[in-house]
Scaffold this active site. Structure first.
Site, short mmCIF file in Angstrom:
data_model
loop_
_atom_site.label_atom_id
_atom_site.label_comp_id
_atom_site.label_asym_id
_atom_site.label_seq_id
_atom_site.Cartn_x
_atom_site.Cartn_y
_atom_site.Cartn_z
N CYS A 164 0.84 -1.13 0.21
CA CYS A 164 0.03 0.17 -0.07
C CYS A 164 0.87 1.38 0.17
O CYS A 164 0.33 2.32 -0.13
CB CYS A 164 -0.94 0.00 1.15
SG CYS A 164 -2.13 -1.51 1.13
N HIS A 190 -3.27 7.06 3.10
CA HIS A 190 -3.70 5.87 2.72
C HIS A 190 -5.22 5.29 3.04
O HIS A 190 -5.32 5.61 4.21
CB HIS A 190 -2.63 4.88 2.90
CG HIS A 190 -3.27 3.39 2.63
ND1 HIS A 190 -3.73 2.87 1.42
CD2 HIS A 190 -3.21 2.53 3.49
CE1 HIS A 190 -3.99 1.73 1.40
NE2 HIS A 190 -3.56 1.25 2.73
N ASN A 200 -10.22 -0.16 0.96
CA ASN A 200 -8.59 -0.20 0.74
C ASN A 200 -8.19 -0.56 -0.56
O ASN A 200 -8.29 -1.91 -0.78
CB ASN A 200 -8.00 -0.77 1.68
CG ASN A 200 -6.56 -1.06 1.63
OD1 ASN A 200 -5.96 -0.46 1.00
ND2 ASN A 200 -5.90 -1.26 2.89
#
Length: 313
Positions: free
Chosen positions: A112, A238, A268
């Site tokens: 990520c 994020h 996500n």
């Protein structure tokens, strides 16, 4: 030389999965998912759509926004943890599909944090003077590595892509400061199981790491830019979990209205998370030329990356 974003584009698959979908086969509810994660829905790619397809759509938009042609690109870097196959890379596939010519192309795997890692890497190449238009893409199809029997992770992930053209920008604009790092001792807390091919996560440990590192790394890049939290126009973390994001925002010391939230719409999306948020805020008019923006991500590894950027070409 000022190095920054010359063009931008993002893409999310059409299929939307709401929380009610998971109520059919998991002991969960829309209320619980929303409260614990902030997620209401996520986009999933079709079975015949792969990461390279998502990356291609976002790349076309970024190239058009930059006002350049594919042959003007002199390097391709794709941040992904879900390549179509181990090799050739997604970047190799994009090179052929876009028609850029035989330029350097590579995938970068920092989970990520990948989009941050790849933007920072691209900046160094442009700063060297040897490269002028680098296509950086963050793209992931997390739905293909999500364990739908695992209540703790099944509801979290979505698919998408975002792309930027990194190159020289006007005076006073571009990437001002940055940081990236990793802590391999935490690798066991977030990983792809080699036997099942599915993502595994120790949520408690990842939460503790994420809250600390996103807040601290953001603070450090702001200080490195000789700025304060009052100078920040927008904070784009994020989009992993609303509770992590809120905790990081509080550690940075900025108001709630200055934080981008798209986790409710996309879940996500790993390397695509930050660019999908940028896309949302551009469409909402919340990003304007000369705005000072903090971007920060964390991911498996464990890894992290952050930067301050002055928006504009």
């Amino acid at each position: 030389m000022n190095v920054g974003i010359k063009g931008f584009g993002a893409y999310a698959p059409e299929k939307i999965i709401d929380n009610a979908y998971f109520e059919q086969f998991l002991d969960t509810s829309d209320e619980w998912i929303s409260k614990m994660t902030g997620i209401k829905e996520r986009h999933w790619a079709d079975d015949d759509q792969d990461t390279s397809d998502l990356a291609y759509e976002a790349s076309l938009k970024a190239i058009a926004d930059a006002g350049i042609q594919p042959e003007d690109i002199d390097m391709i870097i794709v941040a992904t943890a879900t390549g179509d196959m181990p090799f050739p890379t997604v970047a190799n596939m994009l090179q052929e599909r876009l028609g850029t010519g035989k330029v350097a192309s590579m995938d970068q795997l920092a989970a990520c944090s990948g989009f941050m890692y790849s933007m920072i890497t691209a900046k160094q190449y442009v700063q060297s003077g040897d490269y002028h238009n680098i296509l950086v893409v963050g793209a992931d199809k997390l739905s293909k590595i999500t364990d739908l029997t695992d209540r703790s992770t099944a509801v979290l992930f979505g698919d998408g892509a975002g792309a930027v053209i990194i190159g020289e920008v006007s005076d006073g604009r571009g990437i001002i400061s940055y940081e990236m790092g990793s802590d391999g001792t935490g690798g066991k807390h977030l990983y792809l199981d080699k036997d099942t091919g599915k993502l595994k996560m120790n949520g408690r440990e990842v939460f503790k790491f994420a809250v600390r590192i996103m807040g601290d790394a953001s603070t450090r890049v702001v200080e490195k830019a000789n700025l304060t939290s009052d100078d920040i126009d927008l904070f784009i973390p994020h989009q992993a979990n609303i509770r992590i994001m809120e905790s990081a925002r509080e550690r940075l010391g900025i108001s709630k209205d200055k934080m981008s939230v798209s986790v409710n719409k996309y879940g996500n999306t790993s390397a695509a998370s930050i660019p999908l948020s940028i896309d949302q805020e551009l469409k909402n008019g919340k990003i304007k030329d000369d705005d000072t923006i903090v971007l920060v991500g964390f991911g498996g590894g464990l890894t992290w990356g952050a930067m301050t950027i002055k928006w504009g070409k």
